[in-house]
Design an enzyme around this catalytic site. Sequence first.
Site, PDB file in Angstrom:
ATOM      1  N   ASN A 263      32.888  60.540  48.425  1.00  0.00           N
ATOM      2  CA  ASN A 263      33.894  59.690  48.787  1.00  0.00           C
ATOM      3  C   ASN A 263      33.158  58.503  50.029  1.00  0.00           C
ATOM      4  O   ASN A 263      33.706  57.352  49.781  1.00  0.00           O
ATOM      5  CB  ASN A 263      35.214  60.105  49.490  1.00  0.00           C
TER       6      ASN A 263
ATOM      7  N   ASP B 161      37.138  12.446  44.483  1.00  0.00           N
ATOM      8  CA  ASP B 161      37.202  11.085  44.939  1.00  0.00           C
ATOM      9  C   ASP B 161      35.522  10.628  44.722  1.00  0.00           C
ATOM     10  O   ASP B 161      34.726  11.559  44.438  1.00  0.00           O
ATOM     11  CB  ASP B 161      37.468  11.271  46.396  1.00  0.00           C
TER      12      ASP B 161
ATOM     13  N   THR C 266      39.691   7.386  41.687  1.00  0.00           N
ATOM     14  CA  THR C 266      39.133   6.501  42.634  1.00  0.00           C
ATOM     15  C   THR C 266      40.091   5.386  42.836  1.00  0.00           C
ATOM     16  O   THR C 266      40.900   4.980  42.042  1.00  0.00           O
ATOM     17  CB  THR C 266      37.589   6.216  42.533  1.00  0.00           C
TER      18      THR C 266
ATOM     19  N   ASN D  87      35.280  57.960  40.280  1.00  0.00           N
ATOM     20  CA  ASN D  87      36.633  58.502  40.274  1.00  0.00           C
ATOM     21  C   ASN D  87      36.827  59.498  39.065  1.00  0.00           C
ATOM     22  O   ASN D  87      37.099  60.824  39.173  1.00  0.00           O
ATOM     23  CB  ASN D  87      37.554  57.605  40.342  1.00  0.00           C
TER      24      ASN D  87
ATOM     25  N   GLU E 254      40.843  53.789  48.408  1.00  0.00           N
ATOM     26  CA  GLU E 254      41.258  52.690  49.491  1.00  0.00           C
ATOM     27  C   GLU E 254      39.996  52.079  49.897  1.00  0.00           C
ATOM     28  O   GLU E 254      40.275  51.038  50.330  1.00  0.00           O
ATOM     29  CB  GLU E 254      41.570  53.796  50.750  1.00  0.00           C
TER      30      GLU E 254
END
Length: 1162
Positions: free
Chosen positions: A892, A481, A722, A862, A439
Site C-alpha cells: 500500500n 491579443d 486585436t 489494486n 486514497e
Amino acid sequence: MASDTSLNPLDSGTTPEVSSSLETNKEETRHTTIVPIPQDEMPDPIPGNKFAFTPKQMLDLIDPKSLANFYSIGGLNGLEKGLRTNRKTGLSSDEQFLPDDNLVKTRSAHSQSNVSTVEKPLTEKQRKQSVISLPKLLLGGQDPNHSFTDRKRVFGENKLPERKPPNLFQLAWLAYNDRVLVLLTVAAAISLGVGLYQTFGQPHPAGQAAVEWIEGVAITVAILIVVIVGAANDWQKEQQFAKLNKKKQDRDVKVIRSGKEQEISVYDVLAGDVICLEPGDMVPVDGVFIDGFNVRCDESSATGESAMVRKHSAASVFKAMKVGGDLTKLDPFILSGSKVSEGVGTFLTIAVGANSIYGKTMMSLHEGPQATPLQGKLQKLANQIAKLGSVSALLLFVTLLIKFLAQLPTNHENASAKAQQFLHILIVTITVIVVAVPEGLPLAVTLALAFATTRMLKDNNLVRYLKACETMGNATTICSDKTGTLTENVMTVVAISIGENAISSSTYVDHIDANTSIISASPSLKTILKDSIAINSTAFESSEKGNLTFTGSKTESALLTFAHTSLSMDSLDIERSNANTIFVVPFDSGRKYMSTVISTLDGFRVFAKGAAEVMLHRCSSITNADGSTSEITTEGMDNLNETINTFATHSLRTLALLYRDIPLSSIPPSQSPAEYFQTSFDTEFQNMTLLAIVGIQDPLRAGVKKSVSQCQSAGITVRMVTGDNLLTATSIAREAGILTQTGLVISGPNFRSFPHAKQLRLAPNLQVLARSSPEDKRILVKCYQELGEVVAVTGDGTNDAPALKGADVGFSMGVAGTEVAKEASDIVLMDDNFSSIVKAVMWGRAVNDAVRKFLQFQITVNIAAVILTFITAVASNTETSVLTAVQLLWVNLIMDTMGALALSTDPPSPSVLDRKPDSRSAPLINTTMWKMIIGQSVYKLVVLLVLHFAGMRIFGYHTMAQKAQLRTVVFNTFVWMQIFNMWNNRRIDNKLNILEGVTRNWLFGAVNISMAIGQILIIFIGGKALQVVRLTGAQWGISLVLGFFSIPFGMLIRLYPDKWFEPLMPKWNLPWKWKPGSKGEEMAPAEDWNSALVEVREEMIFISWIHGGRLLACNQIGKKRKASRTKLATVMAGLVAGSIGGWPGIERTFRSANSSPRRSKT
C-alpha cells in the site's frame, strides 16, 4: 473644542458655527455629527509614537466611512501633518528614524472626548532598539534594513500575518485520523495483547520461538511509517502552495516618493505614501483622495454596493463641511480592495496590512489550495473502488469466518490461539480495505498540481486557480491579443506623416525614419507635438542602468522617447508642471483614445491621441509642416486613409495626434471648467485639428511562429483578437502563421452586428478579429463555448475582465495588465509572451498525464492485490493469505505515496503536443489504459497463483523451510512486479519508449531506488516481523526475472491493437459517440467539465466514512443530496469504467448560451 485649540497643532479651524452647520445637515448624511468616543473605547497608546495618530484612529475614518472623524482631525491638512508626509512629494526615500524634537502630538480624532493621545515614552530597552543605527544616520550612511523604522513600528507593513501552517505533528495526526488505520490499530493492539499472553503466559514446545507478539508490533510500526510518510508529503505540498500564494499576491504599484513617481512592491507601501490611481488598479491600502480627474471606484468587494462611487478631493470635501454644504454625495475615502473603474488621481495612504479594511477581511479568509475538477473525478473513482474493495473485504471476512466457525470442533488449539486466529482474519480483512481504498488518487493530483504550478512559475506562468492548470491541457482554442503577446511590446516610432500628402507603398521608404521626417516641421508645430505627447500621457520617467527610460504604457513610452530625441522635450516633470491640467479622459480600449484638457491664456486646449482611423472622423482641419492649418478636403481625407493603410500593411500601429483650442467664453459662468468638461466633453470633442499620423513598430516576438505551429499540430486553433485595424492585424497574423488561406478576418463592429446564428456559423473559420472591443472578445468566447470548444483567452485591460472570467482559462498580462484583469484571470503571464501559453498547455497535459499514469499503476495493483489475497485466503486451511497484513501495508505504501511521488512529477516532453486535446466528455481511463491495466493484472495473477499453488511441485520443494521460502518468493515477486511495472506506466499511450524524459525526473529514479532498497532490506532483515525468510540466489533470480518480465509483457500489450480490445470492453465505457456533424457537436460535453466538484458531494460520502483525517481536513466533503444509484458489478473493470465513462441514458445537452461556463471567482 475652541478652548483646546492650543493643544492641537493641526488647527482644523473647527468653530461652534461649523459644528452647528454640521448638525443642520445631519438629516442629509449620517456621518456629519461629531460624536465623542467614550473614555473606555479610546485606542491604546503606542509607546514612543512619533505620529499624531494610531492605526485604530485611521481605521475609524473608513470603517465605517466617517466624515465627522475626517473633519475633526483637520481634513487632509491634519492627515498630512499627523502622518508626517507631503501630499505633493510623498514620503522621503531616505527616511529611517524620525527625530523626537519634531514629535507631533494631537488630540484624539474625536476631539470632544477631551482625552489627549500623548503617547507613553519609550522604555530604555525600546529606545536602545529604536536608535541602534542612529549613528549611521547621523554620519550620513543609510542602512536599508532600517528604512521607515518608526513608521513601520507604529502603522505596520502592508503584509498580512502569514497563516501558520500545520506542523509535521499536526499533519501526522490528520493522516492518522483515518478510520481504517484506527481500526487497524485497535486490531493490532488486541493482537499484540493476545500475542504477549501467548508468548509469556503459555508453554511452547521445545525449539519453537516465542514470537507471537511480533505481528502486532510489526503492524503498529507499519502504520507509523504510513502516517509519517503521508505527513511528510502533505508538509511538502503545504510549503509549495505557500510559496505560490505569496508570489500570486505580489505586484507593483506606482507611488510618489521624494517627489518622483516610482514603482514599488505592494508589500512596501506604508502609511503616508502617496499612491497614483489609474483605471484598472486594484487599491492595495486604505486612504484619502488627494486630487484627480473623474475617479470612480467599484467598492462592491468592500461594501457590497454595486454602483460606481465617484471620489471627491479631500480638500473640496473639507471645504464643503466648513461652509455647511450638502455632503450627501461627497466621498473622499479610498477603500482597499476596491477597483478603479475610470479616472486618474492620487491618494494618501492611512492604513495598511492587517489594519486596513481589505486586510481585516482577508485575515478571516485564509484559504488553502482549492479543489479542482480532476480531483473531483478522481474522488469519484476512488469512491467506486472503495465500495468494491469494502464489499470484497466483507465477503472475505464472512467466508473466512464461516470456515473458522466450521473448523472450531476440530480445532484443538487453546483459547488464546483461537482468538489470535480470529484476529488474524480480522486484520487481513481490514488490510484488504486499506489496500483497496485508493486514497493515493487525490494525493497524486495534488502532488502533480503542486509540482506543475511551481515549475510553471519558472516558465513565467503564475497560476491563480489550480483548475486552470489541468483545464489548459485540453484547450482547443486560444484567443490571443497581439500587442506584447505575439509581439515584443518594444515599440518605436518609425514613421510620421504631417499634412495631407499621401504616403503610398512606393513612397513609404522615404518616411520610415521618423526623426528625419520631423526635421522639416516648423518650430511651432514641434512645440505643439511635444506638448501633446508629454502632457497627454500617464507614463513617467525612470532610470535603468544610468539611461533615461519611461515606465508605463509601451505606446506612450515610444512617443515620449521620440519626443525626447526629436522634439527636444525636457524632463517630464518640468513639461507637465508648466501645464495646468483641467480634465483627463484616460485611455479605454472601448473608446480607443485618451485626452487631456489644459488651460491656456485665451481659454483651453484639448490634446488627444488614439487609433488613427477612429480619430480621423473627429477632425475637420489639419496642421501643415509650416505650422499653418487648413480644412481637410475630400481628396485630403482619401490621402490620409491611404497613409493609414500603407502604415498598416507594413505592420505598423497607427496613431493620430489631435488638438483643439476652446475659447474661455464657451464655459458657462455657472460651471467650473472641470464640471463643464465632465458633462460636455463629448460635445467639444469634435472639429479637431490633426497634428500628425504616427506609425509605431512592434516587431513579432522571436519564436512566436514556432509556438503557433506547435499549437496547430496539437489540435489548438490560435486566433488573434486585436484592437489594430484590419490591414495591420492581417499583416501580423500572416507573419505569425495564424492566418491561413481559408481563414476569415472580420472587424469587431461587423462581427458584433451579425445575428447570433451567423456568428456561430462564422466562428469556426474566424482567425483574426480586428478593431475589437472587450465586448467583442466576450461575445467571441461565448460563441466558441457554445460550439463545445475549451477556450483560453488573453487580456490586459479592465474591460477584458468579463471575457477573462467567462473563458475556460483566462490569461492576464503580468507586465501590461491591469490589476482588475489579473484578478479576473486564472493564470498571469509574467512575461506577456505567447510562448508561455504553449508551456502552460504542455504543463496542463503533463498534469493530466501524470494522474492517469498513477491511476493506471494503482488500479493494476489494486486488482492484483485484492484478488490474490482473497483467493489464497479462502483456499488456505488456516484462513491465511499468501500476503500478510504487514506485507500488504508495504504494498500500500508503494502504491499510494511512493507511486504518487514517482509518477506525478514527470515534466512535460515535447511529444505531448503531438496529439489532439481530449474532449470534455472523455473518460479518465481510456481503452489503451484499460488494456494495460487488465493485461498486467492477468499476468501478475497468473504468475503469482501458479507460484503459490504449484510452486512446491515446480521447484521440487518438500520441507516447511522451503514452503516458507516459497511464500517469501511470492511476496518478493509481487513487489518487484510493481517496481518494474512503474516503468511501464510512464507511458499511457501505445508507444514503446518508456525511457523518454526519464533523465529529467530525478525523483522517479530516487523513488525506484528507495523501493528496491526497502524491499531488499525487508527480505534480509524483516524476519518474523514481516513473516519473510532469506532467499537463495536462484530464488532472487526468479523474483527479479518474473518482475522484469512485466516490461516486455507491457510492450506486447501495447502492440495489441486498441480496436481489437474495444469489443471486450462494455460499450458504455467508451467515450460518448456523437453523430456526425459540426465540430461543436463533436466536442459538445455531456456536462460542464468543472461540474465534478458538485459530484464530489454525492460520491465522496462512502470513502469519507471509511477514511477521515486528511480527506476531511481538505474540506472536500459535503452533505449527501441523494443516494447513489450505481450498482456494484461483479467485475472491477466494468464498475470503475462505468464511473468514469458515464452510464447509458444520461441526457447530454449542449451548454446553454446563458449558462456560466466556469466557476464564479468571488
